[in-house]
Design an enzyme around this catalytic site. Structure first.
Site, mmCIF file in Angstrom:
data_model
loop_
_atom_site.group_PDB
_atom_site.id
_atom_site.type_symbol
_atom_site.label_atom_id
_atom_site.label_comp_id
_atom_site.label_asym_id
_atom_site.label_seq_id
_atom_site.Cartn_x
_atom_site.Cartn_y
_atom_site.Cartn_z
ATOM 1 N N TYR A 194 0.848 -1.258 0.016
ATOM 2 C CA TYR A 194 -0.009 -0.195 0.069
ATOM 3 C C TYR A 194 0.888 1.310 0.053
ATOM 4 C CZ TYR A 194 -4.036 -3.004 1.239
ATOM 5 O OH TYR A 194 -4.958 -4.114 1.191
ATOM 6 N N SER A 242 -5.224 -14.069 2.202
ATOM 7 C CA SER A 242 -5.987 -13.251 1.593
ATOM 8 C C SER A 242 -5.938 -13.437 0.050
ATOM 9 C CB SER A 242 -5.200 -11.843 1.486
ATOM 10 O OG SER A 242 -6.069 -10.755 0.986
#
Length: 368
Positions: free
Chosen positions: A120, A189
């Protein structure tokens, strides 16, 4: 595939350093701060309360905030049913000051789960998250922080799931991380149900530690995995669901009804795929369904985003829903979904299913 890790505050002081004083203007400084923060982000994460295995706790409610807490899968870790994500926003769409406002509102509203990833904003999101926690002097034991590993840096040794980058053989590596006191739980994930089952089988075969949760996309227009596949995994091996994008990257807010606003995520160059999705034929059909759903929201006395988030929370298999917002007003509105949750009766859910027309059917449904 990605791997999500929830970690403890073990050995925090050893690597904490003074990363909060680093400037974010120089790439070298960012990389240095990022490297230091990884000690906090991956090795020094902290947890909320733990539940003895012999005690089965259902949903509980915070006395002062009204926030609801659930077990993460069948583990003993208690997480707030709403968490705060940092994708796109932290280190990108918003300033550090706004990020601090968002975290403060979330924390004071009872949120104890904060999610990030090394990719991110090129690592900036992790740094900002750590700096805010340090600045606010929040107890590490009051927080659950999750991060995700995969992309990393540009070099071949800085990305992927090789042991050089944290994990080569994922289950063995995660077991090592936990045994070393760097984490207490690990999860996945965007893994398939088959991959999660394989990880569980490896863990059982070699006496290792299996994953406890899967992070999956879940919203009104994306249902199959969370409503059909993950419930089977929960009942078979105890893997819970931590879901993200409850508003479908902003589509469900209704802000794209009349086009693409300049300040929206879909207007960003790196989100051309989102813009194309919105203006497509399917996108137009979704906007039409949202207009119908808005009538239900009005009857319940809430906004469309609140209805959408509450709809996600009504799923008992969901441990926590991660919120992604770019301003305090959005976050406050979305947190209000907690008050809408009791209104999500079977009748209301049935009306929503009728409008959507996309309810997936499990093997149980076919048998019945």
């Amino acid at each position: 595939m990605q791997v999500s890790i929830a970690c403890t505050d073990h050995n925090l002081k050893r690597g904490n350093g003074d990363h909060g004083k680093q400037s974010a203007t120089s790439p070298n400084v960012v990389n240095q701060a990022r490297a230091k923060f990884r000690t906090v982000a991956i090795i020094a994460r902290s947890f909320g309360s733990f539940t003895p295995r012999h005690i089965s706790l259902k949903e509980s409610t915070g006395k002062h905030t009204g926030m609801k807490y659930r077990n993460l899968g069948k583990s003993g870790l208690r997480v707030s049913c709403l968490g705060l994500g940092t994708w796109v926003t932290f280190g990108g769409q918003i300033t550090d000051e706004v990020a601090e406002q968002l975290m403060t509102i979330a924390y004071e509203s009872g949120v104890n789960l904060f999610d990030t990833a090394e990719v991110y904003a090129g690592g900036r999101a992790e740094v900002i998250l750590g700096n805010i926690i340090k600045k606010k002097c929040w107890r590490r034991s009051s927080l659950v922080i999750t991060t995700k590993l995969y992309w990393g840096g540009k070099a071949e040794t800085e990305r992927g799931l090789s042991r050089k980058h944290i994990i080569e053989e994922i289950v063995r590596a995660m077991t090592y991380v936990i045994n070393q006191g760097m984490a207490m739980y690990w999860g996945t994930s965007r893994w398939t149900a088959m991959e999660i089952m394989e990880a569980y089988s490896v863990a059982r075969q070699f006496n290792l530690i299996p994953p406890v949760c899967e992070q999956a996309e879940y919203h009104l227009f994306q249902r199959e995995k969370v409503e059909v596949q993950l419930p089977e995994l929960y009942h078979k091996i105890g893997v819970g669901a931590m879901t993200w994008s409850p508003l479908a990257c902003g589509i469900i807010t209704g802000k794209y009804e009349n086009g693409i606003p300049e300040s929206s995520r879909a207007s960003m160059k790196s989100y051309q795929w989102l813009k194309e999705k919105i203006v497509s034929e399917d996108g137009r059909k979704q906007q039409a369904k949202l207009k119908e759903l808005n009538h239900i929201a009005e009857k319940l006395g809430c906004t469309l985003p609140q209805l959408a988030v509450a709809w996600c929370l009504r799923n008992e298999g969901v441990s926590s829903v991660l919120l992604g917002t770019s301003n305090p007003e959005q976050l406050t509105e979305n947190l209000g979904a907690i008050q809408v949750l009791p209104k999500m009766t079977s009748h209301v859910v049935s009306d929503i299913d009728h409008i959507l027309g996309n309810r997936p059917y499990s093997k149980k449904d076919y048998r019945s």
